[in-house]
Design an enzyme around this catalytic site. Structure first.
Site, PDB file in Angstrom:
ATOM      1  N   ASP A 103      19.047 -42.707   4.180  1.00 43.19           N
ATOM      2  CA  ASP A 103      19.267 -43.140   5.557  1.00 43.19           C
ATOM      3  C   ASP A 103      20.647 -42.670   6.013  1.00 43.19           C
ATOM      4  O   ASP A 103      21.676 -43.113   5.484  1.00 43.19           O
ATOM      5  CB  ASP A 103      19.183 -44.677   5.573  1.00 43.19           C
ATOM      6  N   ASP A 210      19.365 -42.517  11.461  1.00 40.85           N
ATOM      7  CA  ASP A 210      19.509 -43.742  12.232  1.00 40.85           C
ATOM      8  C   ASP A 210      19.849 -43.439  13.695  1.00 40.85           C
ATOM      9  O   ASP A 210      20.728 -42.597  13.966  1.00 40.85           O
ATOM     10  CB  ASP A 210      20.660 -44.556  11.595  1.00 40.85           C
ATOM     11  N   GLU A 260      15.040 -42.008  13.972  1.00 39.80           N
ATOM     12  CA  GLU A 260      14.809 -43.266  14.671  1.00 39.80           C
ATOM     13  C   GLU A 260      15.207 -43.052  16.120  1.00 39.80           C
ATOM     14  O   GLU A 260      16.380 -42.826  16.404  1.00 39.80           O
ATOM     15  CB  GLU A 260      15.636 -44.391  14.052  1.00 39.80           C
ATOM     16  N   HIS A 334      13.050 -53.148   8.903  1.00 40.65           N
ATOM     17  CA  HIS A 334      14.050 -54.190   8.663  1.00 40.65           C
ATOM     18  C   HIS A 334      14.667 -54.720   9.970  1.00 40.65           C
ATOM     19  O   HIS A 334      15.563 -55.560   9.913  1.00 40.65           O
ATOM     20  CB  HIS A 334      15.148 -53.623   7.769  1.00 40.65           C
ATOM     21  N   ASP A 335      14.258 -54.191  11.117  1.00 38.86           N
ATOM     22  CA  ASP A 335      14.770 -54.677  12.407  1.00 38.86           C
ATOM     23  C   ASP A 335      13.725 -55.475  13.184  1.00 38.86           C
ATOM     24  O   ASP A 335      13.991 -55.900  14.310  1.00 38.86           O
ATOM     25  CB  ASP A 335      15.189 -53.496  13.297  1.00 38.86           C
TER      26      ASP A 335
END
Ligand code: TEU
Ligand code: CA
Length: 567
Positions: A103, A210, A260, A334-335
């Site tokens: 990431d 990200d 993302e 995870h968000d």
């Protein structure tokens, strides 16, 4: 060079599993998941059948945003282990045919990063690494004046922070300890290319980038009188140029990569993911995860608009396909809260809800992502007090909602529904204390349903969500029509009250799959029973043959059914 068709086949035959390192498995009893903890669970992941593990950031970091605030891109944060632990994980994964995706948090660094620390001393080289803007000549800590723009941080409050010693403001689209990098500075771009080369040389298979569509900020900073500022920096002016350069210079074109993409558009995601553009392999977009936001506001609840959900899936699937784009398929990360708690009925239909959501996206065209615990049907934890939350965004909004006039109860209710911590509770491995995640004290509470919802129980049960996910992966690997077939959405017959049904067809040559999912808790009869004629059941989450009644195919609560006709 791989042909476009080979590329599609490659991406369409893979499944990615996301590991939120902190919450996956703790090997040393400090209550925090770590790299060795992942190595210990590799056989479980190989058994599930996934190809790649996307590991959330485990780099040196003060952890103000759980590692998305990176202080050194090339070293391992001690709480997660050592570089030797990483190398061991990488080798052990490779032995099992599993690759790692790392990431890369390149929109911002931690304010503890050496670059930012040097900027704070006034070093002009490093001031130019970030988005610093001069404050008014008479500004001071007590009265810094107006920030450069009214843009809002994604975690609440203004997106600029005043630094008295420099008499300047810096931009932070996230927490104030996450300073946005200045991508218009070629030195910054070269530094980041070098980071990618470093990890590539260590043998990783791919990368997740990200919020990468936020990196290119406009040359002229202006107030946003219609929104929070995002329209100025989302898919910004030089975004495609910067991505192409990053990919070219770091030598990752053709690897498995995913960006993302925050608040993006189909047109931009086509460019991000069409191999001819030499940017990324695929894109995450979040539009389908906002159908329960009231007027786009995450902190205002409304029931999920299933018609809107269907129409978003239809346009992203069909339009991306038509223009050679490639979608990352997912409900969860995870968000996001747990999708079964969010879109389904886990009280009455836990198994069906979990599996219906899974099949709905796994049979689509694209590359499926499974977020840890999703394959077990893990749910939101049902925390009862704000002290149980750890996430900076959740804690900020609990306060902001009250500042805006909500009662503490109302604010808590919203946070409980929307918190990122809903999906950050420890993976439920077994029915022992702390769900087998740690023998110490977990950094965040475990959901109390771990005694029944856990990996040990589900691996042994052929009717578990785990078994269903394993089957979905096997089906994708066995069926070229799912890997590379065309996709077309199918409308329910008019007047059948089937707004909550998502149905689509995949076709490759003479082979056809019809996938239908009822996302409501009532029966729906969207099609004539004859649509199933001659079809073989490929995927189903109810026992027995498809149900027909009065000449109609009936989809029961949270039923998913995929039929195949082989050419
Ligand atoms: O997330 C980016 C992002 O915009 C959203 O996930 C956002 O944090 C949330 O929806 C706000 O409502 C990425 C990471 O996935 C996230 O964990 C990080 O906090 C964020 O970037 C900053 O690096
Ligand atoms: Ca640990």
């Amino acid at each position: 060079m791989e042909s476009t068709q080979e590329r599609v086949r490659e991406l369409g035959s893979k499944v990615v599993y996301q590991i939120y390192v902190r919450s996956f498995n703790d090997s040393n009893a400090d209550g925090i998941g770590d790299l060795r903890g992942i190595t210990q669970r590799l056989d479980y992941l190989a058994g599930l059948g996934v190809d790649y593990l996307w590991l959330t950031p485990f780099f040196k970091s003060p952890q103000n945003d759980n590692g998305y605030d990176v202080a050194d891109y090339r070293s391992v944060e001690p709480m997660f282990g050592t570089m030797e632990d990483f190398d061991e994980l990488s080798q052990e994964a490779k032995k099992r045919g599993i690759g790692l995706m790392l990431d890369m948090v390149f929109n911002h660094t931690s304010t503890e990063h050496e670059w930012f620390q040097k900027a704070l001393t006034g070093d002009p080289k490093y001031l130019a690494y970030y988005k610093f803007v001069d404050a008014a000549p008479n500004a001071c800590e007590e009265d810094p004046g107006e920030p450069p723009t009214n843009w809002v941080s994604k975690f609440g409050g203004n997106a600029w922070q005043y630094v008295p010693s420099l008499n300047k403001w810096y931009l932070h689209l996230f927490d104030r300890t996450q300073a946005d990098l200045n991508w218009d500075n070629p030195e910054v771009r070269h530094e980041l290319e070098d980071v990618v080369r470093f990890w590539k040389a260590k043998g990783v298979s791919g990368f997740r980038f990200d919020v990468v569509n936020l990196i290119s900020k406009p040359a002229e900073l202006q107030n946003d009188y219609e929104g929070d500022g995002r329209r100025f920096y989302t898919d910004g002016p030089h975004i495609h140029e910067y991505l192409q350069e990053l990919v070219r210079e770091s030598g990752i074109d053709g690897m498995i990569t995913v960006g993302e993409m925050s608040s993006t558009s189909i047109a931009n995601c086509i460019r991000y993911s069409n191999p001819e553009c030499h940017e990324l392999a695929m894109a995450f977009n979040f539009h389908h995860l906002k159908v329960d936001y009231d007027h786009g506001n995450k902190w205002a609840l409304q029931p999920a608009d299933l018609g809107e959900l269907r129409s978003l899936f239809k346009s992203w699937q069909e339009e991306m396909t038509a223009a050679g784009g490639w979608n990352a398929l997912f409900w969860s990360n995870h968000d996001q809260p747990r999708p079964n708690s969010r879109f389904g009925d886990v009280q009455n239909h836990w198994y069906q809800t979990t599996t219906a959501l899974a099949a709905c996206t796994h049979i689509m065209r694209g590359t499926p992502y499974i977020y840890q615990g999703e394959e077990l049907g893990m749910t939101n934890p049902g925390f009862t007090s704000i002290d149980q939350y750890r996430d900076v965004e959740s804690i900020n909004y609990y306060r902001i909602l009250q500042d805006e006039g909500k009662t503490p109860e109302e604010a808590f209710h919203i946070v409980a529904e929307r918190s990122r911590d809903d999906s950050r509770t420890p993976v439920q491995w077994d029915a022992t204390q702390n769900a087998g995640f740690t023998t110490g004290t977990p950094w965040i509470g475990v959901a109390s349903n771990y005694t029944t919802i856990n990996a040990a129980a589900e691996v042994a049960d052929p009717h578990s969500p785990y078994a269903f996910y394993k089957h979905l992966i096997e089906v994708r690997k066995a069926e070229p029509v799912i890997q590379e077939g065309d996709v077309r959405f199918v409308d329910a017959d008019p007047g059948t009250d089937s707004e909550g049904v998502i149905a689509y067809e995949r076709t490759l040559g003479a082979t056809r799959v019809l996938a239908m999912t009822n996302l409501t808790s009532h029966d729906c009869a969207p099609f004539a029973a004859s649509v199933a004629n001659g079809g073989e059941v490929l995927v189903s989450n109810y026992e027995g043959a498809p149900l027909a009644r009065e000449g109609r195919l009936v989809l029961r609560p949270f039923e998913t059914l995929a039929l195949i006709w082989r050419g």
